[in-house]
Scaffold this motif. Structure first.
Motif, PDB file in Angstrom:
ATOM      1  N   LYS A  74       8.743   4.984  -5.184  1.00 15.86           N
ATOM      2  CA  LYS A  74       9.169   3.608  -4.944  1.00 15.86           C
ATOM      3  C   LYS A  74      10.027   3.120  -6.117  1.00 15.86           C
ATOM      4  O   LYS A  74      10.994   2.392  -5.916  1.00 15.86           O
ATOM      5  CB  LYS A  74       7.951   2.714  -4.765  1.00 15.86           C
ATOM      6  N   ASN A  75       9.683   3.534  -7.324  1.00 18.22           N
ATOM      7  CA  ASN A  75      10.487   3.159  -8.487  1.00 18.22           C
ATOM      8  C   ASN A  75      11.856   3.837  -8.473  1.00 18.22           C
ATOM      9  O   ASN A  75      12.789   3.362  -9.100  1.00 18.22           O
ATOM     10  CB  ASN A  75       9.755   3.511  -9.775  1.00 18.22           C
ATOM     11  N   LEU A  76      11.960   4.965  -7.751  1.00 17.42           N
ATOM     12  CA  LEU A  76      13.241   5.662  -7.640  1.00 17.42           C
ATOM     13  C   LEU A  76      14.085   5.149  -6.471  1.00 17.42           C
ATOM     14  O   LEU A  76      15.166   5.654  -6.229  1.00 17.42           O
ATOM     15  CB  LEU A  76      13.007   7.162  -7.471  1.00 17.42           C
ATOM     16  N   GLY A  77      13.569   4.171  -5.748  1.00 12.18           N
ATOM     17  CA  GLY A  77      14.342   3.559  -4.685  1.00 12.18           C
ATOM     18  C   GLY A  77      13.969   3.978  -3.285  1.00 12.18           C
ATOM     19  O   GLY A  77      14.616   3.564  -2.326  1.00 12.18           O
ATOM     20  N   HIS A  78      12.953   4.797  -3.116  1.00 12.82           N
ATOM     21  CA  HIS A  78      12.530   5.198  -1.773  1.00 12.82           C
ATOM     22  C   HIS A  78      11.755   4.051  -1.125  1.00 12.82           C
ATOM     23  O   HIS A  78      10.849   3.489  -1.726  1.00 12.82           O
ATOM     24  CB  HIS A  78      11.646   6.449  -1.832  1.00 12.82           C
ATOM     25  N   GLN A  79      12.134   3.726   0.090  1.00 13.82           N
ATOM     26  CA  GLN A  79      11.485   2.635   0.802  1.00 13.82           C
ATOM     27  C   GLN A  79      10.693   3.201   1.983  1.00 13.82           C
ATOM     28  O   GLN A  79      11.202   3.329   3.084  1.00 13.82           O
ATOM     29  CB  GLN A  79      12.524   1.629   1.306  1.00 13.82           C
ATOM     30  N   ASP A  80       9.469   3.580   1.744  1.00 12.02           N
ATOM     31  CA  ASP A  80       8.621   4.067   2.821  1.00 12.02           C
ATOM     32  C   ASP A  80       7.243   3.452   2.677  1.00 12.02           C
ATOM     33  O   ASP A  80       6.850   3.013   1.608  1.00 12.02           O
ATOM     34  CB  ASP A  80       8.534   5.593   2.830  1.00 12.02           C
ATOM     35  N   GLU A  81       6.505   3.411   3.784  1.00 10.64           N
ATOM     36  CA  GLU A  81       5.159   2.868   3.753  1.00 10.64           C
ATOM     37  C   GLU A  81       4.179   3.955   3.338  1.00 10.64           C
ATOM     38  O   GLU A  81       4.348   5.122   3.680  1.00 10.64           O
ATOM     39  CB  GLU A  81       4.770   2.341   5.138  1.00 10.64           C
ATOM     40  N   TYR A  82       3.132   3.557   2.647  1.00  8.18           N
ATOM     41  CA  TYR A  82       2.147   4.538   2.199  1.00  8.18           C
ATOM     42  C   TYR A  82       1.383   5.118   3.381  1.00  8.18           C
ATOM     43  O   TYR A  82       1.134   6.318   3.446  1.00  8.18           O
ATOM     44  CB  TYR A  82       1.170   3.902   1.197  1.00  8.18           C
ATOM     45  N   PHE A  83       1.002   4.288   4.331  1.00 11.39           N
ATOM     46  CA  PHE A  83       0.266   4.769   5.494  1.00 11.39           C
ATOM     47  C   PHE A  83       1.185   5.146   6.649  1.00 11.39           C
ATOM     48  O   PHE A  83       0.719   5.390   7.753  1.00 11.39           O
ATOM     49  CB  PHE A  83      -0.758   3.730   5.949  1.00 11.39           C
ATOM     50  N   GLY A  84       2.489   5.203   6.385  1.00 11.73           N
ATOM     51  CA  GLY A  84       3.418   5.698   7.387  1.00 11.73           C
ATOM     52  C   GLY A  84       3.257   7.194   7.592  1.00 11.73           C
ATOM     53  O   GLY A  84       3.512   7.717   8.675  1.00 11.73           O
ATOM     54  N   ASP A  85       2.836   7.883   6.554  1.00 13.27           N
ATOM     55  CA  ASP A  85       2.552   9.306   6.642  1.00 13.27           C
ATOM     56  C   ASP A  85       1.090   9.485   7.050  1.00 13.27           C
ATOM     57  O   ASP A  85       0.190   8.908   6.452  1.00 13.27           O
ATOM     58  CB  ASP A  85       2.813   9.967   5.288  1.00 13.27           C
ATOM     59  N   VAL A  86       0.854  10.297   8.048  1.00 14.56           N
ATOM     60  CA  VAL A  86      -0.501  10.483   8.568  1.00 14.56           C
ATOM     61  C   VAL A  86      -1.394  11.172   7.548  1.00 14.56           C
ATOM     62  O   VAL A  86      -2.605  10.929   7.509  1.00 14.56           O
ATOM     63  CB  VAL A  86      -0.441  11.285   9.895  1.00 14.56           C
ATOM     64  N   THR A  87      -0.820  11.990   6.695  1.00 18.30           N
ATOM     65  CA  THR A  87      -1.602  12.718   5.693  1.00 18.30           C
ATOM     66  C   THR A  87      -2.333  11.758   4.761  1.00 18.30           C
ATOM     67  O   THR A  87      -3.495  11.994   4.418  1.00 18.30           O
ATOM     68  CB  THR A  87      -0.687  13.642   4.868  1.00 18.30           C
TER      69      THR A  87
END
Length: 108
Positions: A34-47
Protein backbone atom coordinates in the motif's frame (compact mmCIF):
# COMPACT_ATOMS: atom_id res chain seq x y z
CA UNK A 1 -7.41 -39.57 27.46
CA UNK A 2 -5.47 -36.79 29.16
CA UNK A 3 -2.36 -37.46 27.06
CA UNK A 4 -4.35 -37.52 23.83
CA UNK A 5 -6.04 -34.27 24.84
CA UNK A 6 -2.69 -32.63 25.55
CA UNK A 7 -1.14 -33.81 22.27
CA UNK A 8 -4.16 -32.61 20.29
CA UNK A 9 -4.09 -29.26 22.07
CA UNK A 10 -0.40 -28.85 21.26
CA UNK A 11 -1.09 -29.67 17.59
CA UNK A 12 -3.83 -27.03 17.53
CA UNK A 13 -1.51 -24.54 19.22
CA UNK A 14 1.28 -25.12 16.68
CA UNK A 15 -1.26 -24.81 13.84
CA UNK A 16 -2.59 -21.61 15.41
CA UNK A 17 0.91 -20.13 15.63
CA UNK A 18 1.71 -21.07 12.03
CA UNK A 19 -1.50 -19.63 10.59
CA UNK A 20 -1.13 -16.51 12.76
CA UNK A 21 2.38 -16.12 11.32
CA UNK A 22 1.03 -16.44 7.77
CA UNK A 23 -1.73 -13.95 8.57
CA UNK A 24 0.73 -11.43 9.98
CA UNK A 25 3.08 -11.80 7.01
CA UNK A 26 0.27 -11.20 4.51
CA UNK A 27 -0.85 -8.20 6.56
CA UNK A 28 2.70 -6.83 6.53
CA UNK A 29 3.00 -7.33 2.77
CA UNK A 30 -0.38 -5.69 2.24
CA UNK A 31 0.65 -2.51 4.07
CA UNK A 32 4.11 -2.54 2.48
CA UNK A 33 2.50 -2.71 -0.96
CA UNK A 34 0.00 0.00 0.00
CA UNK A 35 2.92 2.33 0.70
CA UNK A 36 4.24 1.53 -2.79
CA UNK A 37 0.97 2.64 -4.35
CA UNK A 38 -0.91 -0.64 -4.76
CA UNK A 39 -4.63 -0.16 -4.23
CA UNK A 40 -6.15 -3.49 -3.29
CA UNK A 41 -8.36 -4.71 -0.48
CA UNK A 42 -6.90 -7.00 2.16
CA UNK A 43 -9.87 -9.36 2.10
CA UNK A 44 -10.16 -9.13 -1.67
CA UNK A 45 -7.81 -12.09 -1.82
CA UNK A 46 -9.43 -15.30 -0.60
CA UNK A 47 -6.16 -16.54 0.88
CA UNK A 48 -6.18 -13.78 3.51
CA UNK A 49 -9.72 -14.69 4.54
CA UNK A 50 -8.77 -18.36 4.77
CA UNK A 51 -5.77 -17.50 6.97
CA UNK A 52 -8.00 -15.43 9.25
CA UNK A 53 -10.65 -18.16 9.58
CA UNK A 54 -8.04 -20.88 10.18
CA UNK A 55 -6.25 -18.76 12.78
CA UNK A 56 -9.48 -18.12 14.67
CA UNK A 57 -10.53 -21.77 14.39
CA UNK A 58 -7.23 -23.21 15.57
CA UNK A 59 -7.07 -20.66 18.36
CA UNK A 60 -10.59 -21.53 19.48
CA UNK A 61 -9.92 -25.26 19.54
CA UNK A 62 -6.54 -24.78 21.24
CA UNK A 63 -8.30 -22.75 23.93
CA UNK A 64 -11.06 -25.34 24.33
CA UNK A 65 -8.47 -28.11 24.52
CA UNK A 66 -6.42 -26.27 27.14
CA UNK A 67 -9.54 -25.57 29.20
CA UNK A 68 -10.59 -29.22 28.97
CA UNK A 69 -7.08 -30.32 29.96
CA UNK A 70 -6.93 -28.01 32.96
CA UNK A 71 -10.41 -28.98 34.21
CA UNK A 72 -10.63 -32.78 34.19
CA UNK A 73 -14.08 -32.82 35.82
CA UNK A 74 -15.78 -31.44 32.69
CA UNK A 75 -18.43 -33.39 30.85
CA UNK A 76 -17.09 -35.91 28.31
CA UNK A 77 -18.94 -34.28 25.40
CA UNK A 78 -16.97 -31.08 25.93
CA UNK A 79 -13.71 -33.03 25.85
CA UNK A 80 -14.67 -34.89 22.68
CA UNK A 81 -15.46 -31.57 21.01
CA UNK A 82 -11.71 -31.01 20.80
CA UNK A 83 -11.24 -34.10 18.63
CA UNK A 84 -13.82 -33.19 15.95
CA UNK A 85 -11.45 -31.23 13.62
CA UNK A 86 -8.77 -33.87 13.96
CA UNK A 87 -11.35 -36.53 13.10
CA UNK A 88 -12.41 -34.58 10.00
CA UNK A 89 -8.81 -34.35 8.81
CA UNK A 90 -8.29 -38.08 9.36
CA UNK A 91 -11.54 -38.87 7.53
CA UNK A 92 -10.37 -36.79 4.56
CA UNK A 93 -7.01 -38.55 4.52
CA UNK A 94 -8.69 -41.94 4.54
CA UNK A 95 -10.97 -40.77 1.71
CA UNK A 96 -7.99 -39.54 -0.34
CA UNK A 97 -6.14 -42.82 0.15
CA UNK A 98 -9.29 -44.72 -0.82
CA UNK A 99 -9.62 -42.67 -4.03
CA UNK A 100 -5.94 -43.20 -4.90
CA UNK A 101 -6.11 -46.95 -4.36
CA UNK A 102 -9.43 -47.72 -6.04
CA UNK A 103 -9.56 -44.89 -8.56
CA UNK A 104 -6.71 -46.19 -10.74
CA UNK A 105 -5.02 -42.79 -10.51
CA UNK A 106 -8.03 -40.83 -11.79
CA UNK A 107 -9.50 -38.04 -9.69
CA UNK A 108 -12.45 -37.26 -11.95
Amino acid sequence: MKTALLVTTILYLVSFLYTAYLLSITLFVHFANKNLGHQDEYFGDVTNTIYLVLTLGFGLFAGIGWYAYRHPNLHAVFKWLVFIPLGLVLAYLIFAIFILIFGAGRWN
